[in-house]
Write an enzyme that holds these catalytic residues in place. Structure first.
Site, PDB file in Angstrom:
ATOM      1  N   ASP A 117       0.863  -1.182   0.000  1.00 48.41           N
ATOM      2  CA  ASP A 117       0.000   0.000   0.000  1.00 48.41           C
ATOM      3  C   ASP A 117       0.895   1.228   0.000  1.00 48.41           C
ATOM      4  O   ASP A 117       1.903   1.265   0.711  1.00 48.41           O
ATOM      5  CB  ASP A 117      -0.893   0.023   1.243  1.00 48.41           C
ATOM      6  CG  ASP A 117      -2.004  -1.009   1.183  1.00 48.41           C
ATOM      7  OD1 ASP A 117      -2.387  -1.422   0.078  1.00 48.41           O
ATOM      8  OD2 ASP A 117      -2.509  -1.398   2.256  1.00 48.41           O
ATOM      9  N   ASP A 136      -7.091  -1.705  -4.337  1.00 43.92           N
ATOM     10  CA  ASP A 136      -8.164  -1.371  -3.400  1.00 43.92           C
ATOM     11  C   ASP A 136      -9.211  -0.476  -4.055  1.00 43.92           C
ATOM     12  O   ASP A 136     -10.414  -0.626  -3.823  1.00 43.92           O
ATOM     13  CB  ASP A 136      -7.599  -0.682  -2.161  1.00 43.92           C
ATOM     14  CG  ASP A 136      -6.628  -1.559  -1.385  1.00 43.92           C
ATOM     15  OD1 ASP A 136      -6.725  -2.792  -1.480  1.00 43.92           O
ATOM     16  OD2 ASP A 136      -5.761  -0.996  -0.691  1.00 43.92           O
TER      17      ASP A 136
END
Length: 156
Positions: A117, A136
């Site tokens: 991330d 995501d």
């Protein structure tokens, strides 16, 4: 099903390419933070061993394999569903985005043991401590799109 494939392909490709560029080529894994458009956007390295917001990251190895299996099972279910009862054009595109994003995070878990991330967005005096990635975004947009467009029937 062609729309599902191509939407999934581009979702997967944009996710994996962005991760490779930011994490490896821009060396975010070592420098940990890059201000892009402060305070709105910065790249902040975070290895997520759980799900959203780091939930279920306690037993990292077990969680890794459970989350891989879960993502593959959900992707398989979505593909089965849209093949059996095809929605309209936008529903097929959303299904592809969801599957492509899920598989992008599966690849991360297989390669790194965690999801890379790096996108961090803050605004209006609110400091967001969480990071996310394009997978995501695709998963969220695909799931939300299926809520709105999943019931539309494909025109014959």
């Amino acid at each position: 099903m062609r729309l599902v494939f191509w939407a999934g392909f581009w979702a997967f490709l944009t996710d994996q390419a962005s991760k490779y560029i930011v994490v490896h080529m821009m060396n975010l894994q070592e420098i940990l933070q890059i201000d892009v458009l402060p305070p709105l956007l910065q790249f902040h390295m975070a290895w997520n061993r759980g799900i959203n917001f780091g939930l279920f990251a306690n037993n990292a190895d077990a969680a890794r394999w459970i989350l891989i299996a879960l993502a593959i099972a959900i992707s398989g279910f979505v593909l089965y569903w849209v093949r059996k009862d095809p929605p309209g054009k936008w529903g097929l595109i959303c299904a592809g985005m969801l599957v492509g994003g899920a598989l992008g995070n599966v690849v991360d878990r297989l390669l790194y043991g965690a999801v890379a991330d790096f996108l961090n967005m803050s605004c209006c005096g609110i400091d967001n401590p969480y990071a996310f990635n394009f997978a995501d975004v695709w998963i969220f947009a695909g799931a939300l799109g299926l809520v709105f467009f999943g019931g539309e029937k494909r025109e014959a």
